[in-house]
Design a protein around this motif. Structure first.
Motif, PDB file in Angstrom:
ATOM      1  N   ILE A 186      40.778  24.452  38.197  1.00 27.49           N
ATOM      2  CA  ILE A 186      40.298  25.588  38.995  1.00 27.49           C
ATOM      3  C   ILE A 186      39.416  25.094  40.133  1.00 27.49           C
ATOM      4  CG2 ILE A 186      38.821  27.631  38.975  1.00 27.49           C
ATOM      5  CD1 ILE A 186      41.426  28.247  37.689  1.00 27.49           C
ATOM      6  N   ILE A 187      38.520  24.148  39.833  1.00 32.69           N
ATOM      7  CA  ILE A 187      37.667  23.584  40.885  1.00 32.69           C
ATOM      8  C   ILE A 187      38.525  22.936  41.960  1.00 32.69           C
ATOM      9  CG2 ILE A 187      35.984  21.760  41.390  1.00 32.69           C
ATOM     10  CD1 ILE A 187      34.735  22.354  38.624  1.00 32.69           C
ATOM     11  N   ARG A 188      39.539  22.172  41.542  1.00 23.67           N
ATOM     12  CA  ARG A 188      40.397  21.507  42.524  1.00 23.67           C
ATOM     13  C   ARG A 188      41.122  22.518  43.412  1.00 23.67           C
ATOM     14  NH1 ARG A 188      45.212  20.751  43.878  1.00 23.67           N
ATOM     15  NH2 ARG A 188      46.036  21.957  42.125  1.00 23.67           N
ATOM     16  N   MET A 189      41.643  23.574  42.819  1.00 21.78           N
ATOM     17  CA  MET A 189      42.390  24.568  43.601  1.00 21.78           C
ATOM     18  C   MET A 189      41.481  25.297  44.588  1.00 21.78           C
ATOM     19  SD  MET A 189      45.282  26.199  41.034  1.00 21.78           S
ATOM     20  CE  MET A 189      44.124  26.775  39.803  1.00 21.78           C
ATOM     21  N   TYR A 190      40.284  25.637  44.158  1.00 23.51           N
ATOM     22  CA  TYR A 190      39.346  26.299  45.077  1.00 23.51           C
ATOM     23  C   TYR A 190      38.915  25.351  46.187  1.00 23.51           C
ATOM     24  CZ  TYR A 190      38.664  30.814  42.800  1.00 23.51           C
ATOM     25  OH  TYR A 190      38.851  32.089  42.319  1.00 23.51           O
ATOM     26  N   SER A 191      38.720  24.078  45.841  1.00 26.33           N
ATOM     27  CA  SER A 191      38.343  23.090  46.864  1.00 26.33           C
ATOM     28  C   SER A 191      39.469  22.906  47.878  1.00 26.33           C
ATOM     29  CB  SER A 191      38.002  21.752  46.204  1.00 26.33           C
ATOM     30  OG  SER A 191      36.889  21.871  45.352  1.00 26.33           O
ATOM     31  N   ASP A 192      40.707  22.871  47.406  1.00 20.00           N
ATOM     32  CA  ASP A 192      41.841  22.753  48.321  1.00 20.00           C
ATOM     33  C   ASP A 192      41.923  23.949  49.269  1.00 20.00           C
ATOM     34  OD1 ASP A 192      42.527  20.362  47.184  1.00 20.00           O
ATOM     35  OD2 ASP A 192      44.238  21.135  46.034  1.00 20.00           O
ATOM     36  N   LYS A 193      41.607  25.112  48.774  1.00 22.50           N
ATOM     37  CA  LYS A 193      41.746  26.332  49.574  1.00 22.50           C
ATOM     38  C   LYS A 193      40.563  26.558  50.517  1.00 22.50           C
ATOM     39  CE  LYS A 193      42.720  31.307  49.143  1.00 22.50           C
ATOM     40  NZ  LYS A 193      43.924  31.261  49.983  1.00 22.50           N
ATOM     41  N   GLY A 195      37.728  24.231  51.007  1.00 20.44           N
ATOM     42  CA  GLY A 195      36.961  23.080  51.470  1.00 20.44           C
ATOM     43  C   GLY A 195      35.782  22.792  50.551  1.00 20.44           C
ATOM     44  N   HIS A 196      34.730  22.231  51.137  1.00 17.55           N
ATOM     45  CA  HIS A 196      33.578  21.815  50.324  1.00 17.55           C
ATOM     46  C   HIS A 196      32.963  23.007  49.605  1.00 17.55           C
ATOM     47  CE1 HIS A 196      30.075  19.628  48.981  1.00 17.55           C
ATOM     48  NE2 HIS A 196      29.306  20.586  49.482  1.00 17.55           N
ATOM     49  N   LEU A 197      32.677  22.831  48.319  1.00 17.45           N
ATOM     50  CA  LEU A 197      32.095  23.868  47.486  1.00 17.45           C
ATOM     51  C   LEU A 197      30.807  23.382  46.846  1.00 17.45           C
ATOM     52  CD1 LEU A 197      35.193  25.022  45.398  1.00 17.45           C
ATOM     53  CD2 LEU A 197      34.175  26.273  47.308  1.00 17.45           C
ATOM     54  N   GLN A 198      29.845  24.290  46.715  1.00 20.79           N
ATOM     55  CA  GLN A 198      28.727  24.070  45.809  1.00 20.79           C
ATOM     56  C   GLN A 198      29.132  24.701  44.485  1.00 20.79           C
ATOM     57  OE1 GLN A 198      25.560  22.419  46.257  1.00 20.79           O
ATOM     58  NE2 GLN A 198      25.826  22.611  44.037  1.00 20.79           N
ATOM     59  N   ILE A 199      29.212  23.895  43.448  1.00 25.32           N
ATOM     60  CA  ILE A 199      29.672  24.389  42.155  1.00 25.32           C
ATOM     61  C   ILE A 199      28.459  24.572  41.242  1.00 25.32           C
ATOM     62  CG2 ILE A 199      31.144  23.941  40.159  1.00 25.32           C
ATOM     63  CD1 ILE A 199      32.710  22.043  42.174  1.00 25.32           C
ATOM     64  N   ILE A 200      28.293  25.793  40.755  1.00 25.59           N
ATOM     65  CA  ILE A 200      27.169  26.137  39.894  1.00 25.59           C
ATOM     66  C   ILE A 200      27.736  26.612  38.570  1.00 25.59           C
ATOM     67  CG2 ILE A 200      25.088  27.535  39.641  1.00 25.59           C
ATOM     68  CD1 ILE A 200      26.643  27.553  43.015  1.00 25.59           C
ATOM     69  N   ILE A 201      27.240  26.072  37.467  1.00 20.48           N
ATOM     70  CA  ILE A 201      27.711  26.479  36.147  1.00 20.48           C
ATOM     71  C   ILE A 201      26.541  27.015  35.334  1.00 20.48           C
ATOM     72  CG2 ILE A 201      27.508  24.143  35.162  1.00 20.48           C
ATOM     73  CD1 ILE A 201      30.094  24.826  33.549  1.00 20.48           C
ATOM     74  N   CYS A 202      26.786  28.118  34.661  1.00 21.55           N
ATOM     75  CA  CYS A 202      25.761  28.735  33.836  1.00 21.55           C
ATOM     76  C   CYS A 202      26.413  29.189  32.533  1.00 21.55           C
ATOM     77  CB  CYS A 202      25.096  29.908  34.574  1.00 21.55           C
ATOM     78  SG  CYS A 202      26.233  31.259  34.994  1.00 21.55           S
ATOM     79  N   GLY A 203      25.667  29.881  31.703  1.00 26.07           N
ATOM     80  CA  GLY A 203      26.217  30.355  30.436  1.00 26.07           C
ATOM     81  C   GLY A 203      25.864  29.451  29.273  1.00 26.07           C
ATOM     82  N   GLY A 204      26.140  29.930  28.076  1.00 28.03           N
ATOM     83  CA  GLY A 204      25.711  29.231  26.868  1.00 28.03           C
ATOM     84  C   GLY A 204      26.303  27.854  26.678  1.00 28.03           C
ATOM     85  N   ASP A 205      27.503  27.600  27.218  1.00 29.61           N
ATOM     86  CA  ASP A 205      28.150  26.297  27.048  1.00 29.61           C
ATOM     87  C   ASP A 205      28.054  25.432  28.304  1.00 29.61           C
ATOM     88  OD1 ASP A 205      28.930  26.904  24.432  1.00 29.61           O
ATOM     89  OD2 ASP A 205      30.775  27.869  25.099  1.00 29.61           O
ATOM     90  N   ALA A 206      27.198  25.820  29.248  1.00 25.92           N
ATOM     91  CA  ALA A 206      27.141  25.120  30.541  1.00 25.92           C
ATOM     92  C   ALA A 206      26.778  23.651  30.394  1.00 25.92           C
ATOM     93  CB  ALA A 206      26.137  25.817  31.464  1.00 25.92           C
ATOM     94  N   GLU A 207      25.781  23.350  29.588  1.00 25.75           N
ATOM     95  CA  GLU A 207      25.319  21.957  29.478  1.00 25.75           C
ATOM     96  C   GLU A 207      26.390  21.060  28.873  1.00 25.75           C
ATOM     97  OE1 GLU A 207      21.538  21.696  27.601  1.00 25.75           O
ATOM     98  OE2 GLU A 207      20.498  22.827  29.182  1.00 25.75           O
TER      99      GLU A 207
END
Length: 236
Positions: A186-193, A195-207
């Protein structure tokens, strides 16, 4: 002092803020415990996001404190380009607000690794476009158990093999490595579409996922609370 209350599907969290500074995070398991939070911290303003508790029941616990209820038609610090904003999850709205506040001039992909995986994209012009939703880790384990005749219910373990050599290991590998592969792609597809992304992850399983992904990830476990407070300040 501002109080942000997030009544999620699994957990309830309270965040205490002075301005935009997060002072304390409290895990609130029952609605009855809100009384103690109010008595201990005397908040002047409250914002509530709830997908699991009645708003009326929550407001009764707040004893008349000025309260903002998060809903899709509340004024937000970003534009919504979603086709059905009235169906947009409140946790997604708050997480996007938190990400956009932290990285206001960036394309941001927000990944919430909780009960579900949600992926939300907001561009550098502060327009939220939408994203996608898929089952989280615990839902995947439960689905394999509930919708098959013989597969056992397996618990989430952090160290799993790539090649499962038992039914338990095979389920663990499929669920955990499958989730990692999903997020990476998913990250790769969004980056392809976009360009550069700031990716932020949250939620109980984030770490757990922080070190499993090759992309540069910003882990923000309290992103939803920060986003709620930002929305509260925006509506002050």
């Amino acid at each position: 002092m501002n109080l942000a209350l997030d009544f999620g599907n699994t957990f309830t969290k309270a965040g205490l803020f002075k301005g935009d500074e997060l002072i304390e995070v409290i895990k609130v398991m029952e609605l009855s415990e809100i009384d103690k939070v109010i008595a201990d911290f005397h908040p002047e303003h409250v914002i509530v996001s709830s997908v699991s508790k009645s708003i009326e029941d929550i407001q009764q616990k707040l004893n008349g404190i000025p309260t903002t209820i998060l809903r899709p038609d509340l004024p937000l610090p970003f534009k919504i380009g979603y086709k059905t904003p009235q169906t947009l999850g409140l946790d997604r709205i708050a997480a996007v607000a938190g990400a956009q506040g932290a990285f206001p001039e960036s394309n941001c992909l927000v990944i919430d690794a909780g009960t579900c995986f949600t992926y939300d994209f907001i561009d550098r012009q502060a327009t939220y476009h939408g994203g996608c939703i898929s089952p989280g880790i615990s839902l995947r384990f439960k689905a394999l158990h509930n919708f098959t005749a013989n597969l056992p219910l397996i618990e989430f373990e952090k160290d799993v093999p790539l090649v499962g050599q038992s039914t338990k290991e095979s389920i663990q590998s499929g669920v955990i490595n499958g989730a990692i592969a999903e997020i990476r792609e998913i990250i790769r597809m969004y980056s392809d579409k976009f360009g550069h992304l700031q990716i932020i992850i949250c939620g109980g399983d984030a770490e757990f996922f922080e070190n499993k992904l090759k992309a540069s990830i910003f882990v923000a476990p309290e992103l939803v609370l920060r986003g709620l407070n930002r929305i509260l300040l925006y509506n002050a």
